[in-house]
Design a protein around this motif. Structure first.
Motif, PDB file in Angstrom:
ATOM      1  N   MET A  13       2.087 -11.361  -1.388  1.00 17.12           N
ATOM      2  CA  MET A  13       1.054 -10.529  -1.968  1.00 17.12           C
ATOM      3  C   MET A  13       0.567  -9.528  -0.919  1.00 17.12           C
ATOM      4  O   MET A  13       0.700  -9.755   0.270  1.00 17.12           O
ATOM      5  CB  MET A  13      -0.130 -11.383  -2.444  1.00 17.12           C
ATOM      6  CG  MET A  13      -0.830 -12.171  -1.349  1.00 17.12           C
ATOM      7  SD  MET A  13      -2.177 -13.181  -1.990  1.00 17.12           S
ATOM      8  CE  MET A  13      -3.322 -11.911  -2.497  1.00 17.12           C
ATOM      9  N   PRO A  14       0.043  -8.349  -1.355  1.00 17.11           N
ATOM     10  CA  PRO A  14      -0.386  -7.343  -0.399  1.00 17.11           C
ATOM     11  C   PRO A  14      -1.511  -7.879   0.470  1.00 17.11           C
ATOM     12  O   PRO A  14      -2.303  -8.719   0.049  1.00 17.11           O
ATOM     13  CB  PRO A  14      -0.882  -6.202  -1.304  1.00 17.11           C
ATOM     14  CG  PRO A  14      -0.261  -6.453  -2.628  1.00 17.11           C
ATOM     15  CD  PRO A  14      -0.123  -7.933  -2.743  1.00 17.11           C
ATOM     16  N   PRO A  15      -1.597  -7.416   1.722  1.00 19.47           N
ATOM     17  CA  PRO A  15      -2.664  -7.879   2.603  1.00 19.47           C
ATOM     18  C   PRO A  15      -4.016  -7.367   2.146  1.00 19.47           C
ATOM     19  O   PRO A  15      -4.125  -6.347   1.488  1.00 19.47           O
ATOM     20  CB  PRO A  15      -2.277  -7.260   3.954  1.00 19.47           C
ATOM     21  CG  PRO A  15      -1.470  -6.051   3.598  1.00 19.47           C
ATOM     22  CD  PRO A  15      -0.714  -6.431   2.368  1.00 19.47           C
ATOM     23  N   ARG A  16      -5.060  -8.104   2.508  1.00 17.58           N
ATOM     24  CA  ARG A  16      -6.420  -7.663   2.204  1.00 17.58           C
ATOM     25  C   ARG A  16      -6.734  -6.422   3.042  1.00 17.58           C
ATOM     26  O   ARG A  16      -6.338  -6.326   4.196  1.00 17.58           O
ATOM     27  CB  ARG A  16      -7.438  -8.764   2.540  1.00 17.58           C
ATOM     28  CG  ARG A  16      -7.439  -9.914   1.563  1.00 17.58           C
ATOM     29  CD  ARG A  16      -8.424 -10.976   2.050  1.00 17.58           C
ATOM     30  NE  ARG A  16      -9.762 -10.447   2.172  1.00 17.58           N
ATOM     31  CZ  ARG A  16     -10.635 -10.398   1.169  1.00 17.58           C
ATOM     32  NH1 ARG A  16     -10.273 -10.813  -0.023  1.00 17.58           N
ATOM     33  NH2 ARG A  16     -11.845  -9.923   1.358  1.00 17.58           N
ATOM     34  N   ARG A  22      -8.913   2.731  -6.514  1.00 13.94           N
ATOM     35  CA  ARG A  22      -7.596   2.085  -6.492  1.00 13.94           C
ATOM     36  C   ARG A  22      -7.675   0.684  -7.097  1.00 13.94           C
ATOM     37  O   ARG A  22      -6.793   0.265  -7.856  1.00 13.94           O
ATOM     38  CB  ARG A  22      -7.095   2.021  -5.056  1.00 13.94           C
ATOM     39  CG  ARG A  22      -5.778   1.252  -4.887  1.00 13.94           C
ATOM     40  CD  ARG A  22      -5.314   1.283  -3.437  1.00 13.94           C
ATOM     41  NE  ARG A  22      -4.216   0.365  -3.203  1.00 13.94           N
ATOM     42  CZ  ARG A  22      -4.212  -0.599  -2.303  1.00 13.94           C
ATOM     43  NH1 ARG A  22      -5.270  -0.780  -1.516  1.00 13.94           N
ATOM     44  NH2 ARG A  22      -3.165  -1.385  -2.148  1.00 13.94           N
ATOM     45  N   GLN A  23      -8.747  -0.046  -6.773  1.00 13.83           N
ATOM     46  CA  GLN A  23      -8.888  -1.392  -7.316  1.00 13.83           C
ATOM     47  C   GLN A  23      -9.057  -1.352  -8.830  1.00 13.83           C
ATOM     48  O   GLN A  23      -8.487  -2.174  -9.560  1.00 13.83           O
ATOM     49  CB  GLN A  23     -10.090  -2.089  -6.676  1.00 13.83           C
ATOM     50  CG  GLN A  23     -10.223  -3.555  -7.077  1.00 13.83           C
ATOM     51  CD  GLN A  23     -11.373  -4.243  -6.357  1.00 13.83           C
ATOM     52  OE1 GLN A  23     -12.147  -3.596  -5.648  1.00 13.83           O
ATOM     53  NE2 GLN A  23     -11.489  -5.534  -6.528  1.00 13.83           N
ATOM     54  N   PRO A  60      -2.749  -0.975  -7.297  1.00 15.06           N
ATOM     55  CA  PRO A  60      -1.319  -0.750  -7.028  1.00 15.06           C
ATOM     56  C   PRO A  60      -1.073  -0.661  -5.529  1.00 15.06           C
ATOM     57  O   PRO A  60      -1.965  -0.307  -4.755  1.00 15.06           O
ATOM     58  CB  PRO A  60      -1.051   0.595  -7.704  1.00 15.06           C
ATOM     59  CG  PRO A  60      -2.376   1.282  -7.727  1.00 15.06           C
ATOM     60  CD  PRO A  60      -3.388   0.198  -7.914  1.00 15.06           C
ATOM     61  N   THR A  61       0.132  -0.983  -5.098  1.00 16.48           N
ATOM     62  CA  THR A  61       0.462  -0.877  -3.684  1.00 16.48           C
ATOM     63  C   THR A  61       0.491   0.596  -3.280  1.00 16.48           C
ATOM     64  O   THR A  61       0.684   1.484  -4.114  1.00 16.48           O
ATOM     65  CB  THR A  61       1.833  -1.498  -3.383  1.00 16.48           C
ATOM     66  OG1 THR A  61       2.847  -0.720  -4.029  1.00 16.48           O
ATOM     67  CG2 THR A  61       1.890  -2.942  -3.863  1.00 16.48           C
ATOM     68  N   TYR A  62       0.311   0.844  -1.980  1.00 11.73           N
ATOM     69  CA  TYR A  62       0.355   2.220  -1.511  1.00 11.73           C
ATOM     70  C   TYR A  62       1.752   2.808  -1.646  1.00 11.73           C
ATOM     71  O   TYR A  62       1.911   4.017  -1.828  1.00 11.73           O
ATOM     72  CB  TYR A  62      -0.148   2.308  -0.067  1.00 11.73           C
ATOM     73  CG  TYR A  62      -1.659   2.318   0.011  1.00 11.73           C
ATOM     74  CD1 TYR A  62      -2.369   3.417  -0.444  1.00 11.73           C
ATOM     75  CD2 TYR A  62      -2.366   1.233   0.506  1.00 11.73           C
ATOM     76  CE1 TYR A  62      -3.747   3.437  -0.410  1.00 11.73           C
ATOM     77  CE2 TYR A  62      -3.745   1.243   0.555  1.00 11.73           C
ATOM     78  CZ  TYR A  62      -4.436   2.349   0.094  1.00 11.73           C
ATOM     79  OH  TYR A  62      -5.804   2.365   0.127  1.00 11.73           O
ATOM     80  N   ARG A  63       2.753   1.963  -1.567  1.00  7.66           N
ATOM     81  CA  ARG A  63       4.109   2.472  -1.788  1.00  7.66           C
ATOM     82  C   ARG A  63       4.284   2.939  -3.234  1.00  7.66           C
ATOM     83  O   ARG A  63       4.954   3.924  -3.508  1.00  7.66           O
ATOM     84  CB  ARG A  63       5.129   1.394  -1.426  1.00  7.66           C
ATOM     85  CG  ARG A  63       5.266   1.178   0.081  1.00  7.66           C
ATOM     86  CD  ARG A  63       6.548   0.450   0.445  1.00  7.66           C
ATOM     87  NE  ARG A  63       6.689   0.329   1.885  1.00  7.66           N
ATOM     88  CZ  ARG A  63       6.273  -0.692   2.604  1.00  7.66           C
ATOM     89  NH1 ARG A  63       5.695  -1.722   1.995  1.00  7.66           N
ATOM     90  NH2 ARG A  63       6.432  -0.719   3.912  1.00  7.66           N
ATOM     91  N   ALA A  89      -3.098   9.841  -8.710  1.00  6.69           N
ATOM     92  CA  ALA A  89      -2.182   8.712  -8.836  1.00  6.69           C
ATOM     93  C   ALA A  89      -2.897   7.470  -9.354  1.00  6.69           C
ATOM     94  O   ALA A  89      -2.278   6.604  -9.986  1.00  6.69           O
ATOM     95  CB  ALA A  89      -1.529   8.411  -7.486  1.00  6.69           C
ATOM     96  N   CYS A  90      -4.217   7.380  -9.094  1.00  2.95           N
ATOM     97  CA  CYS A  90      -5.013   6.242  -9.576  1.00  2.95           C
ATOM     98  C   CYS A  90      -5.614   6.493 -10.951  1.00  2.95           C
ATOM     99  O   CYS A  90      -6.353   5.647 -11.464  1.00  2.95           O
ATOM    100  CB  CYS A  90      -6.124   5.926  -8.581  1.00  2.95           C
ATOM    101  SG  CYS A  90      -5.554   5.251  -6.998  1.00  2.95           S
TER     102      CYS A  90
END
Length: 418
Positions: free
Chosen positions: A1-4, A26-27, A32-35, A69-70
């Motif tokens: 899972m993505p890091p905090r 974003r939340q 979503p991931t930054y990638r 993008a968000c």
């Protein structure tokens, strides 16, 4: 899972509050991931991560790409970015003195501009997980929590990144060549349309998840291409077509921007307008330009202080109303043009209820205009004007405006509402 994400306290100052709000956006978009965001925004994951890090102010282009993008309100965030810019420039000395005395003033986004409904929706599900001491840029997806930011030139860690970047560049070139061979217009390796060789008239910035290019000026026309957000697109003119609702201004717009290839993009999904004096051109699916307009004032029996401004005419899509009068409460009354409304056609046509401005002691008769508009900041010279006494507003008379007043009235009536 993505890091905090690393802790960030919005009370540390305006830059941290701005970054905190970006994290919240974003939340609210599902974290979503930054990638994943990078694939839509057109900027690298590291650049987007730094934008929400609270260490340095992101550029306007990066901010708008991040927000788009968000799925956020790009127009609102553009205002927030400029407000942050003014705040940082104006408070540099004050911040130094505040830190010296152990006190630092904080500015929240709500102090800059009132949030819209869309913005409120973006913030509704936010859970505050960032109010902890200290802050650093957010980690890029896949980076271990707490890992230090490494500069590429300080270690050999840049080698794999450089190899990946080279592959991406080559892939982009191949995709660009492939699309250019069969599509209706050439697309650069980044996915943004290349500027036409014959020159352009104006430009605009794409910001939605995908800006559709259609074959004609109609919402139902076939989509012949799609442009990613963050592209500065060059246009060769515009024409009139189906009305679209501007997704950031909330106002109707009938302009369709022409690409050099012949494709068309609705003005409602692009930041940027033609020069106000530029006239519509021809295009597939075009509508005729407005040719006449008539303004009338009707009473509202249920509310004696309110009248209805009614416009009618030929080929009207959008009508702007403006009035010339003094603001009440001024020590020295100075009349000026005020926008009263910018509306599309409704069930009863173009009807705008207007509560008559409270007249000053020396109030002259109020001047009113109805203008055929093409959208926000899209006036035409199709105008009708009336003059009416404030005490008996339904006794309006025709009015002829001078060239200077006419131009000011047209631009005021058709501007984006404040």
């Amino acid at each position: 899972m993505p890091p905090r994400p690393r802790p960030l306290d919005p009370d540390d100052g305006p830059l941290q509050a701005f970054a905190y709000e970006l994290r919240c956006l974003r939340q609210a978009a599902g974290n979503p991931t930054y990638r994943a965001l990078a694939g839509t925004a057109g900027f690298s994951a590291t650049t987007l991560s730094d934008a929400a890090g609270g260490v340095r102010r992101p550029t306007l282009d990066v901010t708008l790409a991040y927000v788009g993008a968000c799925g956020g309100d790009v127009k609102l965030w553009e205002k927030r970015w400029y407000a942050l810019d003014r705040r940082l420039a104006g408070s540099a000395g004050a911040d130094v003195r505040a830190r010296q005395s152990g006190v630092q003033a904080a500015l929240t986004v709500s102090e800059v501009i009132e949030p819209t409904e869309a913005d409120a929706e973006n913030h509704a599900p936010v859970v505050d997980t960032f109010r902890k001491p200290g802050f650093e840029p957010e980690p890029v997806d896949g980076e271990e929590p707490g890992a230090p930011h490494r500069r590429l030139w300080r270690s050999r860690a840049w080698l794999p990144a450089m190899a990946v970047a080279l592959v991406l560049v080559l892939t982009g070139l191949l995709v660009g060549l492939k699309r250019g061979s069969g599509d209706t217009h050439t697309v650069s390796g980044s996915g943004c349309p290349a500027a036409p060789a014959g020159g352009t008239t104006f430009q605009g910035l794409t910001y939605s998840g995908s800006t559709r290019v259609r074959s004609s000026a109609s919402r139902s026309a076939p989509v012949i291409d799609q442009i990613p957000p963050g592209c500065t697109v060059q246009f060769v003119g515009f024409c009139i077509g189906d009305a679209e609702l501007d997704v950031t201004g909330g106002t109707p717009d009938v302009r369709w921007f022409k690409l050099g290839s012949g494709g068309l993009v609705s003005s409602a999904v692009v930041h940027g307008n033609p020069p106000w004096e530029l006239r519509p051109d021809r295009c597939p699916g075009e509508f005729p330009a407005p040719s006449s307009i008539s303004l009338a004032v009707a009473p509202r029996p249920a509310d004696p202080e309110t009248v209805e401004l009614r416009a009618s005419g030929s080929y009207l899509g959008i009508v702007g109303f403006a009035g010339y009068f003094s603001d009440s409460g001024q020590a020295v009354p100075v009349p000026r043009w005020h926008q009263l409304g910018l509306i599309g056609v409704g069930a009863d046509g173009f009807v705008l209820p207007w509560r008559i401005a409270k007249p000053t002691a020396d109030q002259s008769p109020i001047q009113l205009v109805a203008v055929a508009c093409l959208g926000g900041d899209g006036p035409t010279d199709v105008l009708d004007a009336l003059t009416l006494p404030p005490a008996t507003p339904t006794q309006a008379r025709p009015l002829s405006l001078g060239e200077g007043d006419r131009s000011t009235a047209e631009r005021t009536a058709c501007r984006y509402p404040s």
